[in-house]
Motif scaffolding. Sequence first.
Motif, PDB file in Angstrom:
ATOM      1  N   ASP A   1       0.870  -1.172   0.000  1.00  0.00           N
ATOM      2  CA  ASP A   1       0.000   0.000   0.000  1.00  0.00           C
ATOM      3  C   ASP A   1       0.910   1.224   0.000  1.00  0.00           C
ATOM      4  N   PRO A   2       0.846   2.082  -1.012  1.00  0.00           N
ATOM      5  CA  PRO A   2       1.799   3.196  -1.120  1.00  0.00           C
ATOM      6  C   PRO A   2       1.773   4.140   0.077  1.00  0.00           C
TER       7      PRO A   2
ATOM      8  N   ALA B   1       5.725   4.097   6.787  1.00  0.00           N
ATOM      9  CA  ALA B   1       6.706   3.211   7.421  1.00  0.00           C
ATOM     10  C   ALA B   1       8.130   3.704   7.168  1.00  0.00           C
ATOM     11  N   PHE B   2       8.388   4.158   5.947  1.00  0.00           N
ATOM     12  CA  PHE B   2       9.711   4.686   5.598  1.00  0.00           C
ATOM     13  C   PHE B   2      10.049   5.904   6.444  1.00  0.00           C
ATOM     14  N   HIS B   3       9.092   6.821   6.559  1.00  0.00           N
ATOM     15  CA  HIS B   3       9.329   8.050   7.323  1.00  0.00           C
ATOM     16  C   HIS B   3       9.520   7.739   8.811  1.00  0.00           C
ATOM     17  N   THR B   4       8.694   6.858   9.342  1.00  0.00           N
ATOM     18  CA  THR B   4       8.779   6.538  10.772  1.00  0.00           C
ATOM     19  C   THR B   4      10.101   5.865  11.113  1.00  0.00           C
TER      20      THR B   4
ATOM     21  N   GLY C   1      13.223   8.091   8.855  1.00  0.00           N
ATOM     22  CA  GLY C   1      13.167   9.537   8.930  1.00  0.00           C
ATOM     23  C   GLY C   1      13.055  10.082  10.338  1.00  0.00           C
ATOM     24  N   MET C   2      12.674   9.203  11.294  1.00  0.00           N
ATOM     25  CA  MET C   2      12.484   9.667  12.664  1.00  0.00           C
ATOM     26  C   MET C   2      13.193   8.820  13.711  1.00  0.00           C
ATOM     27  N   ASN C   3      13.662   7.639  13.332  1.00  0.00           N
ATOM     28  CA  ASN C   3      14.158   6.719  14.361  1.00  0.00           C
ATOM     29  C   ASN C   3      15.595   6.278  14.148  1.00  0.00           C
ATOM     30  N   ILE C   4      15.878   5.558  13.073  1.00  0.00           N
ATOM     31  CA  ILE C   4      17.240   5.098  12.775  1.00  0.00           C
ATOM     32  C   ILE C   4      17.720   5.855  11.546  1.00  0.00           C
ATOM     33  N   PHE C   5      18.587   6.829  11.763  1.00  0.00           N
ATOM     34  CA  PHE C   5      18.982   7.732  10.680  1.00  0.00           C
ATOM     35  C   PHE C   5      20.179   7.172   9.912  1.00  0.00           C
ATOM     36  N   PRO C   6      20.051   6.995   8.588  1.00  0.00           N
ATOM     37  CA  PRO C   6      21.089   6.311   7.789  1.00  0.00           C
ATOM     38  C   PRO C   6      22.192   7.231   7.276  1.00  0.00           C
TER      39      PRO C   6
ATOM     40  N   GLN D   1      14.432  -3.002  15.519  1.00  0.00           N
ATOM     41  CA  GLN D   1      13.129  -2.355  15.562  1.00  0.00           C
ATOM     42  C   GLN D   1      11.996  -3.322  15.243  1.00  0.00           C
ATOM     43  N   GLY D   2      12.336  -4.553  14.869  1.00  0.00           N
ATOM     44  CA  GLY D   2      11.342  -5.543  14.515  1.00  0.00           C
ATOM     45  C   GLY D   2      11.362  -5.835  13.023  1.00  0.00           C
ATOM     46  N   PRO D   3      10.677  -6.879  12.586  1.00  0.00           N
ATOM     47  CA  PRO D   3      10.672  -7.241  11.167  1.00  0.00           C
ATOM     48  C   PRO D   3      10.137  -6.099  10.303  1.00  0.00           C
ATOM     49  N   SER D   4      10.838  -5.809   9.240  1.00  0.00           N
ATOM     50  CA  SER D   4      10.400  -4.747   8.329  1.00  0.00           C
ATOM     51  C   SER D   4      11.069  -4.938   6.981  1.00  0.00           C
ATOM     52  N   PHE D   5      10.523  -4.301   5.978  1.00  0.00           N
ATOM     53  CA  PHE D   5      11.134  -4.354   4.657  1.00  0.00           C
ATOM     54  C   PHE D   5      12.547  -3.790   4.710  1.00  0.00           C
ATOM     55  N   TYR D   6      12.729  -2.688   5.450  1.00  0.00           N
ATOM     56  CA  TYR D   6      14.036  -2.017   5.462  1.00  0.00           C
ATOM     57  C   TYR D   6      15.058  -2.768   6.310  1.00  0.00           C
ATOM     58  N   GLY D   7      14.594  -3.460   7.332  1.00  0.00           N
ATOM     59  CA  GLY D   7      15.512  -4.319   8.079  1.00  0.00           C
ATOM     60  C   GLY D   7      16.028  -5.446   7.201  1.00  0.00           C
TER      61      GLY D   7
END
Length: 340
Positions: A51-52, A58-61, A64-69, A165-171
């Motif tokens: 879902d876009p 999810a990307f922003h949270t 963009g707000m938690n683990i900064f790359p 942070q838990g299972p995620s696409f970015y993890g």
Amino acid sequence: MSAVLSAYEAALATGRAYDLFGRLFLHGLTPALFAVVETIPELAAVASPYDPDEAAAAFHTLLGMNIFPYQSLFLDDTGLLGGQESDRVRHSYREMGFAVDERNEPADHLGHELLALSHLCLAEAEAWEDGQVDMVARIRRLEIAFLTGHVWRWLPVFVIALQRQGPSFYGHLAGLTQELTLARLPPSPCRGTAPRHGGQGVGVAALATAPAAGPSPRERVDRLLADAKTGLAEIAAFLLTPVYSGFYLGRQDITRLGRAVEVPTGFGERRHMLHTLLQNAATRDRWQDLLAALTGVVDDFAAGYDRLTSTTAAPLVQPWQERLAATRHLLARMGEATAT
């Protein structure tokens, strides 16, 4: 001919993977990028259902707000964005002829670093195709220097922080990025070069034994403890500077620590949240519980680093292990001081 073709295909495939991963870290799972991702089974499995709007949130949270790359947040002594680390990255880009677009993100964003690696791998593929073996060797030296002098100096701690942070696409993407870059390190560590902070290039294997500028992690902790001016604000600053503490705490990590010991953290930027958590734990008889929870964070990162000790990246991970050991000592000393 087959060996050259195989090397060409490997460089081309790696360059394309770097490009996709870099764009995903920079822009998130946009509809256009999802169209590519869904053709790759290993990524499609963790990207669906798609879902876009949810993907953008999810990307922003998460990033963009938690683990900064950003490399500077993990490697700069201030723990802040920009500074010497960003300048080092820009210098390396100029050496490899990579033009970075900083209109949306600064040069040391992981996405830009992966796009720079894509630039090198695609150039290597062209060199293989044209039979320019000397050019291939030069490009590989640049890639190894960038991996060992930049990406692999902070990627392991970033990957662990993200996956905690838990299972995620970015993890999952971060784990694949680590595997991809690890495969590009030289089989024999002595072949690579990696500029140390403020120093000249050295062999990768020598990173574990070369003397570092300034105090060792343990010496830094001992000085912090011995300083009469050290208070909870200084402890919070130390713990939130990865190049000192050996780990990374995002806002959600601090919130979870507070919930685990039933102590409020407050709101705002991370340093304020952690300082508030330390103060409240000290005044609400939750100090030992909080130290135990922080030691659990150390254990999580230590396990992640330990999984890399059997790889060619082991010398690059060792500094993080030493920082963690010093932080474990700090937490133990803080526990002893309040127990007496």
